[in-house]
Design an enzyme around this catalytic site. Sequence first.
Site, PDB file in Angstrom:
ATOM      1  N   TYR A   1      35.822   0.597  49.432  1.00  0.00           N
ATOM      2  CA  TYR A   1      36.163  -0.139  50.659  1.00  0.00           C
ATOM      3  C   TYR A   1      35.431   0.413  51.868  1.00  0.00           C
ATOM      4  CZ  TYR A   1      40.160  -2.615  48.549  1.00  0.00           C
ATOM      5  OH  TYR A   1      40.958  -3.420  47.799  1.00  0.00           O
TER       6      TYR A   1
ATOM      7  N   LYS B   1      66.228  19.386  46.214  1.00  0.00           N
ATOM      8  CA  LYS B   1      66.211  18.192  47.079  1.00  0.00           C
ATOM      9  C   LYS B   1      65.002  17.315  46.741  1.00  0.00           C
ATOM     10  CE  LYS B   1      63.961  21.001  50.653  1.00  0.00           C
ATOM     11  NZ  LYS B   1      64.225  21.861  51.829  1.00  0.00           N
TER      12      LYS B   1
ATOM     13  N   ARG C   1      65.901  23.904  64.276  1.00  0.00           N
ATOM     14  CA  ARG C   1      65.916  22.642  63.546  1.00  0.00           C
ATOM     15  C   ARG C   1      67.374  22.234  63.342  1.00  0.00           C
ATOM     16  NH1 ARG C   1      62.834  22.262  57.772  1.00  0.00           N
ATOM     17  NH2 ARG C   1      64.722  23.333  57.129  1.00  0.00           N
TER      18      ARG C   1
ATOM     19  N   MET D   1      44.502   1.784  46.499  1.00  0.00           N
ATOM     20  CA  MET D   1      45.902   1.877  46.080  1.00  0.00           C
ATOM     21  C   MET D   1      46.053   2.335  44.631  1.00  0.00           C
ATOM     22  SD  MET D   1      48.953  -0.948  46.169  1.00  0.00           S
ATOM     23  CE  MET D   1      48.736  -1.361  47.898  1.00  0.00           C
TER      24      MET D   1
END
Length: 400
Positions: A281, A45, A159, A334
Amino acid sequence: MPPFDPDRLPAGTTGVVTVDLAALAGNWRALAALVAPAECAAVVKADAYGLGAAEVVPALAKAGCRTFFVATAQEAAQIRTLAPSATIYVLDGLLPGSAEALHAINARPVLSSLEQVKEWAASTTEFPSPLRAGVRGRENPIGRGGIFCALQLETGLNRLGLGEAEIRALASDTDLLGRLDIGLIMSHLACADDPAHPMNSKQLARFRELSALLPAARRSLAASDGLMLGKDYHFDLVRPGYALYGGQAFRGGKTPVTPVVQVHANVLQVHDMPAGEKVGYSATWGCNGPRRIATVAAGYADGVFRHLSSASATIGGHVVIRGQRCEIAGRVSMDLITVDVTSVEGEPVQRGDWAELIGPHITIEEVGSRAGTIGYEVLTRLGRRFHRVYLGEADMAGER
Ligand SMILES: *Cc1c(COP(=O)(O)O)cnc(C)c1O
């Protein structure tokens, strides 16, 4: 896994995800041997946990894997093109109105409610599949249509799964049962990474008890960690994902698999900075003395978690340059990270060097725990921007 070799990369490559298909195939064989005579399937998956189903599935099929699990019908359609004769199970089961799409590609839903079971049974007469000719009776001689499904039983994870009342209702509905070909009865463990957890034996007992209410069919309980809990947990088929990709989540010992993935990124620039300068940053990281900082071409868009950022007083992620560990300095952005390479010994770090983000020194588990998550998420978040190199036997290797 062979050492990272940057020599034949295309010019301008910022980062590289290397996937060793020979190691992957070896891992499948090792797990298959461990659980024999039970069958070893493969969970592929989420694009084979981010590693690329297009390359992973053919490699596993070539190693001998015949049964694949995916989450969605869309994923199943892709796997069908890669493994034309494989058995494919869809873990998310049957979404309303989606039976026809599954019949068209001969994929099997893992049904988790009586409603899904009824909808599937009705669909097997509505949408007879040409693909199932010849399949009839092979796995389930008493089945009617040869259109297989799996049943997921709820044993404690809460689940997806049929609860006891639904299982009893199905067991007593001979008409409905007669329209199903049950390829697999399965459940999923909640705490298999911890062999001492009492949930394991409770779920095992519950699975035996609930599956005994239904007609005999092949059974499956264990994924990567469950198969390490011993023979009692193997039943007829095990469903590893993470361990095939080199993951070591089991806390009770070493799973007999080897690493499959390495990630490297290029050093773009190196700065020598005086005490007092800030890096990145929000200026969270300050130089408390003269510092040498390398800027590396990997950021959160490439799968470097922003939670690996560090401020002056905290430790974040690590990379390895020239065989030596270095701390990420300041915020992950990023496309870039800044790394403190002040204490790297020998040749100074320079533009064009490569930083190991995942590899022989830094496991996916370590990256996961430093980022406050798990290795599974590290793999599935690997960015699509990095160059990919697939190592393997000559006919399997390739790049994209
Ligand atoms: C994802 C998944 C697996 C595979 O789990 P791993 O821990 O990666 O081996 C097996 N069964 C089910 C139901 C799953 O959702």
